[in-house]
Design a protein around this motif. Structure first.
Motif, PDB file in Angstrom:
ATOM      1  N   LEU A 253     -59.376  23.988  52.757  1.00  0.00           N
ATOM      2  CA  LEU A 253     -60.026  22.835  51.882  1.00  0.00           C
ATOM      3  C   LEU A 253     -60.561  23.252  50.625  1.00  0.00           C
ATOM      4  N   GLU A 254     -60.842  24.449  50.666  1.00  0.00           N
ATOM      5  CA  GLU A 254     -61.462  25.032  49.151  1.00  0.00           C
ATOM      6  C   GLU A 254     -60.303  25.233  48.154  1.00  0.00           C
ATOM      7  N   CYS A 255     -59.155  25.170  48.535  1.00  0.00           N
ATOM      8  CA  CYS A 255     -58.161  25.488  47.448  1.00  0.00           C
ATOM      9  C   CYS A 255     -58.022  24.399  46.534  1.00  0.00           C
ATOM     10  N   ASP A 256     -58.389  23.138  47.194  1.00  0.00           N
ATOM     11  CA  ASP A 256     -58.500  21.952  46.263  1.00  0.00           C
ATOM     12  C   ASP A 256     -59.872  22.037  45.435  1.00  0.00           C
ATOM     13  N   THR A 257     -59.612  22.683  44.139  1.00  0.00           N
ATOM     14  CA  THR A 257     -61.147  22.900  43.507  1.00  0.00           C
ATOM     15  C   THR A 257     -61.599  21.753  42.762  1.00  0.00           C
ATOM     16  N   VAL A 258     -60.631  20.950  42.691  1.00  0.00           N
ATOM     17  CA  VAL A 258     -61.314  19.487  42.001  1.00  0.00           C
ATOM     18  C   VAL A 258     -62.201  18.662  42.926  1.00  0.00           C
ATOM     19  N   ARG A 259     -61.748  18.837  44.355  1.00  0.00           N
ATOM     20  CA  ARG A 259     -62.387  18.113  45.302  1.00  0.00           C
ATOM     21  C   ARG A 259     -63.985  19.109  45.502  1.00  0.00           C
ATOM     22  N   ALA A 260     -63.576  20.385  45.656  1.00  0.00           N
ATOM     23  CA  ALA A 260     -64.794  21.122  45.914  1.00  0.00           C
ATOM     24  C   ALA A 260     -65.740  21.093  44.623  1.00  0.00           C
ATOM     25  N   ASP A 261     -65.203  21.035  43.568  1.00  0.00           N
ATOM     26  CA  ASP A 261     -66.247  21.064  42.331  1.00  0.00           C
ATOM     27  C   ASP A 261     -67.089  19.738  42.524  1.00  0.00           C
ATOM     28  N   LEU A 262     -66.273  18.519  42.774  1.00  0.00           N
ATOM     29  CA  LEU A 262     -66.988  17.207  42.718  1.00  0.00           C
ATOM     30  C   LEU A 262     -68.158  17.212  44.021  1.00  0.00           C
ATOM     31  N   LEU A 263     -67.600  17.970  45.120  1.00  0.00           N
ATOM     32  CA  LEU A 263     -68.782  17.888  46.164  1.00  0.00           C
ATOM     33  C   LEU A 263     -69.833  18.498  46.080  1.00  0.00           C
ATOM     34  N   LYS A 264     -69.676  19.669  45.188  1.00  0.00           N
ATOM     35  CA  LYS A 264     -70.824  20.737  44.774  1.00  0.00           C
ATOM     36  C   LYS A 264     -71.639  19.952  43.904  1.00  0.00           C
ATOM     37  N   ARG A 265     -71.151  19.342  42.788  1.00  0.00           N
ATOM     38  CA  ARG A 265     -71.906  18.462  42.039  1.00  0.00           C
ATOM     39  C   ARG A 265     -72.674  17.534  42.578  1.00  0.00           C
ATOM     40  N   GLU A 266     -71.972  16.700  43.716  1.00  0.00           N
ATOM     41  CA  GLU A 266     -72.719  15.707  44.488  1.00  0.00           C
ATOM     42  C   GLU A 266     -73.772  16.102  45.118  1.00  0.00           C
ATOM     43  N   LYS A 267     -73.864  17.370  45.941  1.00  0.00           N
ATOM     44  CA  LYS A 267     -74.790  17.920  46.496  1.00  0.00           C
ATOM     45  C   LYS A 267     -75.956  18.144  45.317  1.00  0.00           C
ATOM     46  N   GLU A 268     -75.648  18.720  44.333  1.00  0.00           N
ATOM     47  CA  GLU A 268     -76.953  19.156  43.234  1.00  0.00           C
ATOM     48  C   GLU A 268     -77.721  17.832  43.192  1.00  0.00           C
ATOM     49  N   ILE A 269     -76.829  16.960  42.661  1.00  0.00           N
ATOM     50  CA  ILE A 269     -77.520  15.534  42.174  1.00  0.00           C
ATOM     51  C   ILE A 269     -78.294  15.080  43.389  1.00  0.00           C
ATOM     52  N   MET A 332     -51.698  35.531  57.175  1.00  0.00           N
ATOM     53  CA  MET A 332     -50.666  35.202  56.329  1.00  0.00           C
ATOM     54  C   MET A 332     -50.310  33.835  56.313  1.00  0.00           C
ATOM     55  N   ARG A 333     -50.411  33.260  57.632  1.00  0.00           N
ATOM     56  CA  ARG A 333     -50.153  31.851  57.857  1.00  0.00           C
ATOM     57  C   ARG A 333     -51.132  31.086  57.242  1.00  0.00           C
ATOM     58  N   LEU A 334     -52.401  31.429  57.077  1.00  0.00           N
ATOM     59  CA  LEU A 334     -53.432  30.814  56.440  1.00  0.00           C
ATOM     60  C   LEU A 334     -52.974  30.745  54.958  1.00  0.00           C
ATOM     61  N   ALA A 335     -52.575  31.816  54.181  1.00  0.00           N
ATOM     62  CA  ALA A 335     -52.151  31.596  52.825  1.00  0.00           C
ATOM     63  C   ALA A 335     -51.114  30.647  52.650  1.00  0.00           C
ATOM     64  N   LEU A 336     -50.080  30.587  53.764  1.00  0.00           N
ATOM     65  CA  LEU A 336     -49.176  29.612  53.588  1.00  0.00           C
ATOM     66  C   LEU A 336     -49.662  28.291  53.730  1.00  0.00           C
ATOM     67  N   ALA A 337     -50.645  28.069  54.593  1.00  0.00           N
ATOM     68  CA  ALA A 337     -51.363  26.695  54.924  1.00  0.00           C
ATOM     69  C   ALA A 337     -52.102  26.288  53.312  1.00  0.00           C
ATOM     70  N   ARG A 338     -52.646  27.265  53.035  1.00  0.00           N
ATOM     71  CA  ARG A 338     -53.553  27.166  51.626  1.00  0.00           C
ATOM     72  C   ARG A 338     -52.469  26.521  50.404  1.00  0.00           C
ATOM     73  N   ALA A 339     -51.435  27.029  50.563  1.00  0.00           N
ATOM     74  CA  ALA A 339     -50.336  27.104  49.572  1.00  0.00           C
ATOM     75  C   ALA A 339     -49.888  25.485  49.496  1.00  0.00           C
ATOM     76  N   LEU A 340     -49.531  25.351  50.889  1.00  0.00           N
ATOM     77  CA  LEU A 340     -48.646  24.009  51.186  1.00  0.00           C
ATOM     78  C   LEU A 340     -49.946  22.722  50.922  1.00  0.00           C
ATOM     79  N   PHE A 341     -51.264  23.169  51.121  1.00  0.00           N
ATOM     80  CA  PHE A 341     -52.176  21.949  50.939  1.00  0.00           C
ATOM     81  C   PHE A 341     -52.389  22.057  49.296  1.00  0.00           C
ATOM     82  N   SER A 342     -52.287  23.008  48.661  1.00  0.00           N
ATOM     83  CA  SER A 342     -52.625  22.866  47.143  1.00  0.00           C
ATOM     84  C   SER A 342     -51.459  22.285  46.574  1.00  0.00           C
ATOM     85  N   ARG A 343     -50.182  22.031  46.903  1.00  0.00           N
ATOM     86  CA  ARG A 343     -49.322  21.417  46.416  1.00  0.00           C
ATOM     87  C   ARG A 343     -48.949  21.862  44.786  1.00  0.00           C
ATOM     88  N   PRO A 344     -48.736  23.279  44.556  1.00  0.00           N
ATOM     89  CA  PRO A 344     -48.471  23.596  43.106  1.00  0.00           C
ATOM     90  C   PRO A 344     -47.384  22.834  42.642  1.00  0.00           C
TER      91      PRO A 344
END
Ligand SMILES: Nc1ncnc2c1ncn2[C@@H]1O[C@H](COP(=O)(O)OP(=O)(O)OP(=O)(O)O)[C@@H](O)[C@H]1O
Ligand SMILES: [Mg+2]
Length: 425
Positions: A253-269, A332-344
């Protein structure tokens, strides 16, 4: 192949059976790939040299040329050799017709049938034996020559038009065009004057004999040594995920940096508001963040990540385990999962089926058929190459040749080409 076998036995009477089988396997499977005797020498020269120390490198090169002559009579150098005398007249038309019947026989070393494990085992056995011999020789010899590991270099001719667009920040094209480029390890040239075009949304299967430079090419692209427009995001699944306390699902989930940043800011506020802050801007900011989270469908992300992990073999329990509890293969499978989730915009995969079991391979094949962006994947797996790619890129003779369609189509087109060139004689 019988003739090759006889010839090998004649020139190397003392050759060990396993090694002979190994050489024959390489020659048989690479037969349709060899363009000149140098390529035969690269494939089997070292092994043959092992077998007979009384032969010089020149002798071995001559033998490789003769082997090529047996496999592909029109490719071998004939200027020094004796002229071939045919025992009977040949009819080219019927040879062409026979090609149809022989299509099934044309298989390459770099495309292994999934169930072709017997041959694989034999090769592995021979390889292990060869390694054993090499190790022994290394022990026997006092001064050991360690092959020098070098950093690959790449050079490329850039289009003026694209550079201009790039510098103005106007280059929005999603297609990738790398023109007239070279890749080398020191003096060892892997690609020369090659062109590579990757059209947006297509899935390219990169094939070619072992050691010709497929992995190196992927690395040159992902490291930025071969330039592609800067707005195109690239991900190369090469290294396993670092093992730490992050849970597997969280690490995807943390590869989606846009989502991670928004959630972090939401928490701070939210924390600031709960702590009694009266800043009127905070509420507005919070609403904006919620709107953006909704926009990117952030609530659906965990389910999406979980589907990918599940497809790659992670049970629900495994998805909740820290990454450090997994072996290298699973990371290694995790790395693949992260890549598939990130959709470069461009996903680079190097022999992905090697790290997966058959169930996960089938899942990946299906998943990639709906891949929304561009994919460049190296594979030796016939089923995978028939299922996933929309195009095949064939690396040979230091160039990349593009074919439309999957691997089956590629073989058919190649056979057609061969027929045409035979008819043209
Ligand atoms: N660091 C290095 N220094 C020098 N030569 C190298 C280095 N790494 C690889 N090579 C050589 O470069 C060539 C290309 O290697 P590469 O791994 O790119 O081939 P490949 O096409 O991916 O092969 P395979 O199908 O076996 O994976 C090989 O002959 C290899 O021996
Ligand atoms: Mg490779």
């Amino acid at each position: 192949m019988a003739t090759c076998s006889e010839y090998i036995k004649t020139v190397f009477p003392s050759i060990d059976d396993d090694l002979k089988q190994y050489v024959e396997g390489v020659l048989k499977n690479g037969a349709d790939e060899f363009e000149d005797s140098e390529e035969v020498y690269e494939a089997v020269g070292e092994v043959l040299q092992e077998v007979s120390s009384d032969k010089t490198e020149e002798d071995i090169r001559d033998i490789c040329n003769e082997l090529l002559n047996i496999l592909k009579p029109n490719k071998a150098k004939t200027n020094n050799g004796p002229m071939k005398v045919l025992n009977a007249p040949i009819h080219l038309g019927s040879m062409v017709d026979n090609l149809d019947n022989n299509i099934e026989d044309i298989k390459s070393i770099w495309v292994m049938q999934r169930d072709d494990s017997l041959m694989q085992k034999k090769l592995e056995k021979a390889q292990a034996k060869l390694q054993e011999k090499q190790d022994k020789r290394t022990k026997d010899v006092k001064s050991v020559v360690v092959p020098k590991l070098q950093t690959a270099t790449a050079s490329q001719v850039t289009s003026k038009k694209e550079s201009k667009l790039e510098s103005k920040g106007n280059n929005r094209t999603q297609d990738i065009r790398i023109e007239n480029f070279d890749v080398a390890y020191g003096d060892r040239v892997l690609l020369q004057g090659a062109d590579l075009t990757l059209a947006c949304g297509r899935r390219y299967g990169l094939v070619g004999r072992n050691g010709l430079g497929k992995s190196t090419l992927l690395r040159m692209i992902s490291s930025g040594q071969l330039r592609i427009p800067s707005h195109i995001s690239i991900l190369h699944v090469e290294q396993e995920v670092v093992g730490d306390n992050t849970l597997a699902l969280e690490s995807v989930l943390e590869c989606d940096t846009v989502r991670a940043d928004l959630l972090k800011r939401e928490k701070e506020i939210s924390t600031a508001i709960n702590a009694g802050s009266t800043d009127p801007n905070l509420n507005t900011q919070l609403s904006e963040i919620y709107a953006q989270l909704q926009n990117i469908e952030a609530d659906k992300a965990p389910a999406k990540a979980s589907i990918i992990l599940n497809g790659l073999g992670f049970t629900s329990e495994m998805q909740q385990r820290p990454t450090k509890t997994f072996s290298g293969g699973w990371r290694m499978r995790l790395a693949l999962a992260r890549a598939l989730f990130s959709r470069p915009d461009l996903l680079l995969l190097d022999e992905p089926t090697n790290m997966l079991d058959i169930k996960a391979i089938i899942w990946l094949e299906n998943y990639l058929q709906n891949w929304p962006t561009t994919l460049l994947v190296v594979s030796h797996d016939r089923n995978f190459l028939d299922t996933v790619p929309t195009d095949i890129l064939h690396l040979h003779s230091q160039r990349i040749e593009a074919y439309r369609g999957n691997y089956e189509q590629f073989e058919r087109t190649k056979t057609e080409k061969l027929k045409k060139s035979t008819k043209g004689i």
